[in-house]
Design a protein around this motif. Structure first.
Motif, PDB file in Angstrom:
ATOM      1  N   TYR A   8       0.834  -1.206   0.000  1.00  0.00           N
ATOM      2  CA  TYR A   8       0.000   0.000   0.000  1.00  0.00           C
ATOM      3  C   TYR A   8       0.863   1.248   0.000  1.00  0.00           C
ATOM      4  O   TYR A   8       1.906   1.326   0.654  1.00  0.00           O
ATOM      5  CB  TYR A   8      -0.917  -0.004   1.226  1.00  0.00           C
ATOM      6  CG  TYR A   8      -1.754   1.238   1.379  1.00  0.00           C
ATOM      7  CD1 TYR A   8      -2.834   1.477   0.544  1.00  0.00           C
ATOM      8  CD2 TYR A   8      -1.445   2.184   2.361  1.00  0.00           C
ATOM      9  CE1 TYR A   8      -3.606   2.628   0.681  1.00  0.00           C
ATOM     10  CE2 TYR A   8      -2.208   3.330   2.509  1.00  0.00           C
ATOM     11  CZ  TYR A   8      -3.287   3.546   1.663  1.00  0.00           C
ATOM     12  OH  TYR A   8      -4.037   4.684   1.797  1.00  0.00           O
ATOM     13  N   ASN A   9       0.422   2.254  -0.748  1.00  0.00           N
ATOM     14  CA  ASN A   9       1.128   3.530  -0.854  1.00  0.00           C
ATOM     15  C   ASN A   9       0.284   4.613  -0.189  1.00  0.00           C
ATOM     16  O   ASN A   9      -0.862   4.864  -0.598  1.00  0.00           O
ATOM     17  CB  ASN A   9       1.361   3.869  -2.332  1.00  0.00           C
ATOM     18  CG  ASN A   9       2.252   5.084  -2.524  1.00  0.00           C
ATOM     19  OD1 ASN A   9       2.409   5.909  -1.629  1.00  0.00           O
ATOM     20  ND2 ASN A   9       2.822   5.202  -3.713  1.00  0.00           N
ATOM     21  N   ASN A  10       0.837   5.269   0.832  1.00  0.00           N
ATOM     22  CA  ASN A  10       0.088   6.294   1.563  1.00  0.00           C
ATOM     23  C   ASN A  10      -0.351   7.459   0.683  1.00  0.00           C
ATOM     24  O   ASN A  10      -1.254   8.212   1.045  1.00  0.00           O
ATOM     25  CB  ASN A  10       0.936   6.832   2.718  1.00  0.00           C
ATOM     26  CG  ASN A  10       1.029   5.828   3.863  1.00  0.00           C
ATOM     27  OD1 ASN A  10       0.091   5.080   4.105  1.00  0.00           O
ATOM     28  ND2 ASN A  10       2.166   5.811   4.543  1.00  0.00           N
ATOM     29  N   ARG A  11       0.263   7.604  -0.479  1.00  0.00           N
ATOM     30  CA  ARG A  11      -0.113   8.683  -1.379  1.00  0.00           C
ATOM     31  C   ARG A  11      -1.496   8.473  -1.984  1.00  0.00           C
ATOM     32  O   ARG A  11      -2.042   9.363  -2.637  1.00  0.00           O
ATOM     33  CB  ARG A  11       0.930   8.813  -2.491  1.00  0.00           C
ATOM     34  CG  ARG A  11       2.300   9.264  -2.001  1.00  0.00           C
ATOM     35  CD  ARG A  11       3.300   9.309  -3.132  1.00  0.00           C
ATOM     36  NE  ARG A  11       4.616   9.750  -2.674  1.00  0.00           N
ATOM     37  CZ  ARG A  11       5.693   9.828  -3.438  1.00  0.00           C
ATOM     38  NH1 ARG A  11       5.598   9.482  -4.735  1.00  0.00           N
ATOM     39  NH2 ARG A  11       6.846  10.225  -2.953  1.00  0.00           N
ATOM     40  N   MET A  12      -2.065   7.267  -1.793  1.00  0.00           N
ATOM     41  CA  MET A  12      -3.414   6.980  -2.305  1.00  0.00           C
ATOM     42  C   MET A  12      -4.502   7.628  -1.459  1.00  0.00           C
ATOM     43  O   MET A  12      -5.662   7.703  -1.876  1.00  0.00           O
ATOM     44  CB  MET A  12      -3.651   5.472  -2.372  1.00  0.00           C
ATOM     45  CG  MET A  12      -2.782   4.755  -3.381  1.00  0.00           C
ATOM     46  SD  MET A  12      -3.159   2.985  -3.425  1.00  0.00           S
ATOM     47  CE  MET A  12      -2.293   2.493  -4.913  1.00  0.00           C
ATOM     48  N   ILE A  13      -4.154   8.047  -0.255  1.00  0.00           N
ATOM     49  CA  ILE A  13      -5.112   8.726   0.614  1.00  0.00           C
ATOM     50  C   ILE A  13      -5.533  10.045  -0.042  1.00  0.00           C
ATOM     51  O   ILE A  13      -4.707  10.748  -0.626  1.00  0.00           O
ATOM     52  CB  ILE A  13      -4.473   9.000   2.004  1.00  0.00           C
ATOM     53  CG1 ILE A  13      -4.136   7.670   2.714  1.00  0.00           C
ATOM     54  CG2 ILE A  13      -5.402   9.837   2.882  1.00  0.00           C
ATOM     55  CD1 ILE A  13      -3.379   7.843   4.011  1.00  0.00           C
ATOM     56  N   PRO A  14      -6.802  10.438   0.013  1.00  0.00           N
ATOM     57  CA  PRO A  14      -7.904   9.841   0.763  1.00  0.00           C
ATOM     58  C   PRO A  14      -8.785   8.892  -0.054  1.00  0.00           C
ATOM     59  O   PRO A  14      -9.728   8.315   0.490  1.00  0.00           O
ATOM     60  CB  PRO A  14      -8.713  11.054   1.185  1.00  0.00           C
ATOM     61  CG  PRO A  14      -8.581  11.986   0.003  1.00  0.00           C
ATOM     62  CD  PRO A  14      -7.172  11.780  -0.504  1.00  0.00           C
ATOM     63  N   ILE A  15      -8.485   8.736  -1.344  1.00  0.00           N
ATOM     64  CA  ILE A  15      -9.356   7.912  -2.194  1.00  0.00           C
ATOM     65  C   ILE A  15      -9.305   6.445  -1.765  1.00  0.00           C
ATOM     66  O   ILE A  15     -10.337   5.794  -1.597  1.00  0.00           O
ATOM     67  CB  ILE A  15      -8.972   8.044  -3.683  1.00  0.00           C
ATOM     68  CG1 ILE A  15      -9.051   9.508  -4.123  1.00  0.00           C
ATOM     69  CG2 ILE A  15      -9.887   7.179  -4.552  1.00  0.00           C
ATOM     70  CD1 ILE A  15     -10.411  10.125  -3.984  1.00  0.00           C
ATOM     71  N   VAL A  16      -8.098   5.948  -1.565  1.00  0.00           N
ATOM     72  CA  VAL A  16      -7.906   4.564  -1.142  1.00  0.00           C
ATOM     73  C   VAL A  16      -7.218   4.567   0.215  1.00  0.00           C
ATOM     74  O   VAL A  16      -6.078   5.033   0.337  1.00  0.00           O
ATOM     75  CB  VAL A  16      -7.056   3.767  -2.157  1.00  0.00           C
ATOM     76  CG1 VAL A  16      -6.857   2.330  -1.661  1.00  0.00           C
ATOM     77  CG2 VAL A  16      -7.715   3.773  -3.526  1.00  0.00           C
TER      78      VAL A  16
END
Length: 344
Positions: free
Chosen positions: A201-209
């Motif tokens: 998981y990549n924290n840069r996906m926040i807030p969508i994922v």
């Protein structure tokens, strides 16, 4: 078969209370002897591939229920195509022989009908093939493109992703019936801790994922039309995966499981209909070659698991299997006619 199962079990229980206990093999043989003649193919296959001393009565009737489902599906298909099937028989053809046929004859008999059934399927071809690389996001792009083209045919209701290394475990009428009568989609999805699960998981996906919705699963999906439309029209989640799920992220194992779990979890079974063997570990599943193929192995793929179908427990869990090498084809053709009921 369900009624027969209940009555036979009651008789066995009553006899045991009276002191008469049968061994597994004796019970199995008694069941096989009372089955109709059209079940001979199944009983012969079981005798050749299984140790009758080790078959429990419960497992026996699960296996027989699966075969009954296949017979009923095939009969329904044959009724709807009786005119087409009759066209395969010429006026000069002699009556069918009652002698036992060779494997080659069985293959010759089965193939015309098999091909004839598939002539009704609308095929489409992509003119501009898309190059993909294992584990890269362009695999998802290609899958979405395939779905989009298949959706153009309004008669398509179910969509299955397979590769050249996949095989069917049942005949076409059975697979069709299983897919068209289900109330769910089959996108494998599960939460996995560790480096190959949440570790990707990549924290840069926040807030969508978010991490709590991050899922992993097989890319070999089976879904209905409504979900397929949602997948190809997704302009929220897919761009996030395009941008932030690259390299060791392996987007083909995470995009669909995450998207479906987040948006459409209620209609998903969280399992795939494609059997694979991961027991050896590593980045790829076991690859089967010709010498590996046997009736026993394929039967285990067909009924060796437990799952739910339309809310009820069953061992009828997989319609397809992988990963088979090209040299496995001849071995598969030798066992398929008997296993799938192509014998006339």
């Amino acid at each position: 078969m369900t009624e027969f199962d209940e009555k036979f079990n009651n008789i066995v229980i009553e006899l045991s209370t009276l002191g008469k206990v049968y061994r597994n093999k004796e019970v199995v043989i008694k069941v096989m002897r009372v089955l109709p003649r059209e079940w001979d193919i199944k009983t012969i296959a079981m005798k050749e591939s299984k140790d009758l001393n080790k078959i429990e009565l419960y497992d026996l009737f699960i296996d027989l229920n699966v075969y009954e489902f296949e017979i009923n599906s095939r009969n329904e298909e044959e009724e709807s195509t009786s005119i087409t099937t009759q066209a395969l028989v010429t006026a000069e053809e002699p009556p069918a022989s009652t002698s036992v046929k060779s494997v080659e004859q069985i293959n010759d008999d089965a193939m015309p009908l098999f091909v004839k059934k598939f002539e009704r399927i609308n095929l489409f071809y992509l003119n501009n093939l898309q190059k993909v690389k294992w584990g890269e996001v362009n695999m998802i792009e290609a899958e979405r493109r395939l779905l989009a083209n298949a959706l153009l045919d309004l008669s398509n209701e179910r969509f299955v992703l397979l590769s050249e290394a996949c095989i069917p475990l049942y005949n076409f009428p059975t697979v069709y019936s299983y897919l068209i009568n289900t109330t769910q989609n089959f996108v494998e999805s599960y939460d996995l801790a560790g480096a190959v699960g949440r570790g990707r998981y990549n924290n840069r996906m926040i807030p969508i994922v978010t991490i709590d919705k991050w899922r992993k699963g097989s890319q070999w999906f089976q879904m209905g039309r409504s979900l397929a439309l949602e997948v190809v029209s997704d302009c929220v989640y897919f761009p996030v995966f395009q941008k932030h799920c690259r390299g060791q992220c392996y987007s083909d194992e995470h995009y669909l499981p995450t998207f479906v779990t987040t948006k459409f979890a209620e209609g998903n079974s969280n399992r795939t209909l494609t059997w694979v063997d991961w027991e050896k570990g590593g980045p790829h599943p076991t690859r089967f070659v010709g010498k590996d193929v046997s009736v026993e192995m394929l039967e285990n793929m067909r009924v060796g698991s437990k799952c739910e179908y339309n809310g009820k427990g069953t061992s009828f869990c997989y319609m397809f299997a992988r990963k088979f090498a090209p040299d496995a084809l001849q071995s598969l053709l030798r066992v398929a006619p008997m296993l799938m009921g192509f014998v006339s």
